[in-house]
Design an enzyme around this catalytic site. Structure first.
Site, PDB file in Angstrom:
ATOM      1  CD  GLU A 172      25.161 154.723  20.921  1.00  0.00           C
ATOM      2  OE1 GLU A 172      25.784 153.641  20.883  1.00  0.00           O
ATOM      3  OE2 GLU A 172      24.399 155.094  20.001  1.00  0.00           O
ATOM      4  CD  GLU A 291      24.737 157.454  16.923  1.00  0.00           C
ATOM      5  OE1 GLU A 291      24.320 156.330  16.545  1.00  0.00           O
ATOM      6  OE2 GLU A 291      25.785 157.606  17.580  1.00  0.00           O
TER       7      GLU A 291
END
Length: 496
Positions: A172, A291
């Protein structure tokens, strides 16, 4: 309400990569300490891992587990979790503002994964660190050479390499919450150079580049384009992350979460193909949805947890029936996109937004979301088939034309079992299903399992662990999907 499902043996989506049923363990909250690892627990094995947790994970049949993060990895020094435990440093863990003891690191986790019948999907730190540390970690884990880091592994008691074949290039990195977050160009460059060094160290590995942190990021889309333009030929996948929830208690809209997931997947796949065309490349970059889950229940309680603890109870969502239905629908979407989504990781596995909950020193139980994941993982192996479903539609949450019935179909590896997964999104109407099975005319339904019930907010607890569990349905009068339900219908081949 009636619906008709049409399946044709000659119309396939893709062979399903088993890694679609992956999961995730991060050094966050009680996922590791008090989750998979608790040396004082009565079920603990010789390495301190909880045996009851291990057995429940085996039921899920998880083929790969992402580790050690997550936000955690962007400030992590992998060497801290190796060698003599008595010499490992205790550190301030900035991502989750906790204390990391480093009792568990790659040395222990790779052995735990083997015992759990799983592989490791290892993430490298591209926040505070870079290409050098990443290639050293690959050498430590995978190389048989008589060189420094391979010898370091041997000195730590592991003669044979760990054989980790799937790696994440950071996490991320466009999120401003991320330790040392980067612009798309900055990340694309370091991802490219890190990938080159890692594959020079072990050419057999596969690499996942970071996509944008979620679909609502202002960087989404352009981030993927910029990153892939820098590293396309050196990576194999790009990641997608997204969580779903019902904070406004709009169940009709919540039950359509999978529509958003499907759109997200198709957008990222299109960007990958756009860059492929730009580069006139023969290579296809696929997707790693590494995720995904439901996450919203614990947001308020987490604001009140004291900082700088070891294993504080963070992100401990308690899931209800409607969450299980939505999660089952998200799995249907992954199956229907298995031509591009080759890896997916339910985040996470134990205690932290997880299907499995434990009491530290005590009991264990399965949350509601455990069951659709378990059944899909167990019977969703083989080849995904195209499914056409004729049904009604509704509007909710600003979306129109949401099909009441969502479905996917899988033919088993041996061709003897056809499994249909289906969700009825209607809040008040049952739905009778008719089937047209072209090429599977000799198949007959033998099992209908459902997650259903009148109380959508019902949950499982340590005191009442079986309150919300799958029910086996009577199929003598046909297949009926109850309102707001997740369903698995199994067909088996009969003698001609």
């Amino acid at each position: 309400m009636k619906a008709r499902i049409v399946i044709d043996k000659n119309k396939t989506v893709s062979r399903i990569d088993d890694r679609l049923y992956g999961s995730f363990i991060e050094h966050l909250g009680r996922a590791v300490y008090g989750g998979i690892y608790e040396p004082s627990h009565e079920t603990a094995d010789d390495m301190g891992f909880r045996g009851d947790v291990m057995e429940m994970i085996k039921e899920l049949n998880v083929p790969i587990i992402r580790y050690p993060g997550g936000n955690f990895v962007s400030g992590y020094n992998w060497e801290d979790g190796t060698g003599d435990k008595s010499k490992r440093p205790k550190k301030m863990e900035l991502a989750w503002q906790s204390v990391e003891t480093n009792e568990v690191g790659i040395d222990e986790f790779q052995e735990w994964a083997k015992r759990a019948h799983s592989d490791v999907m290892m993430a490298v730190n591209l926040g505070t660190r870079g290409a050098d540390e990443a290639r050293n970690l690959v050498e430590y884990c995978n190389c048989e050479t008589d060189t420094y880091y391979a010898e370091m592994r041997r000195k730590n008691g592991f003669e044979k390499p760990f054989g980790i074949k799937t790696w994440c290039l950071g996490n991320e990195m466009d999120g401003d919450w991320q330790i040392c977050h980067k612009t798309a160009y900055e990340y694309g460059r370091i991802a490219c150079e890190t990938a080159k060094l890692m594959k020079w160290t072990d050419p057999s590995i596969e690499l996942v580049a970071c996509g944008s942190a979620h679909i609502n990021m202002p960087t989404f889309g352009e981030w993927e384009r910029t990153v892939l333009r820098e590293c396309y030929e050196h990576v194999d996948y790009i990641s997608l992350h997204n969580y779903y929830g019902n904070p406004n208690n709009d169940t009709a809209a919540y039950l359509a979460s999978a529509v958003d997931m499907d759109s997200f997947i198709k957008q990222v796949a299109a960007i990958c193909d756009e860059v492929k065309a730009e580069k006139n490349s023969d290579k296809t970059v696929n997707l790693s949805f590494d995720e995904w889950n439901i996450w919203f229940h614990s947001n308020e309680q987490d604001k009140h947890i004291e900082k700088w603890q070891v294993a504080p109870p963070l992100l401990e969502d308690i899931y209800n029936l409607e969450d299980a239905v939505v999660l089952g629908d998200l799995l249907i979407t992954l199956l229907n996109n298995s031509d591009r989504v080759k890896i997916a990781c339910l985040a996470q596995l134990v205690n932290v937004i997880a299907p499995i909950m434990t009491e530290t020193g005590g009991r264990i139980w399965a949350q509601t979301i455990f069951y659709p994941f378990m059944h899909t993982s167990q019977r969703g192996r083989g080849t995904a088939l195209e499914v056409s479903c004729g049904c009604g539609a509704y509007s909710a949450g600003g979306k129109k034309d949401i099909p009441y019935i969502s479905s996917a179909a899988v033919i088993s590896e041996d061709g003897g079992e056809l499994t249909v997964f289906a969700v009825n999104r209607s809040l008040d109407e049952s739905c009778g299903l008719d089937f047209s099975l072209s090429g599977y005319e000799s198949f007959r339904p033998v099992l209908h399992t459902a997650m259903e019930g009148d109380d959508l907010k019902a949950v499982n607890t340590a005191d009442d662990p079986k309150k919300v569990v799958p029910a086996e349905k009577d199929i003598s009068d046909g297949i009926i999907l109850s309102p707001h339900s997740w369903n698995m219908i199994v067909f088996q081949k009969t003698a001609q």
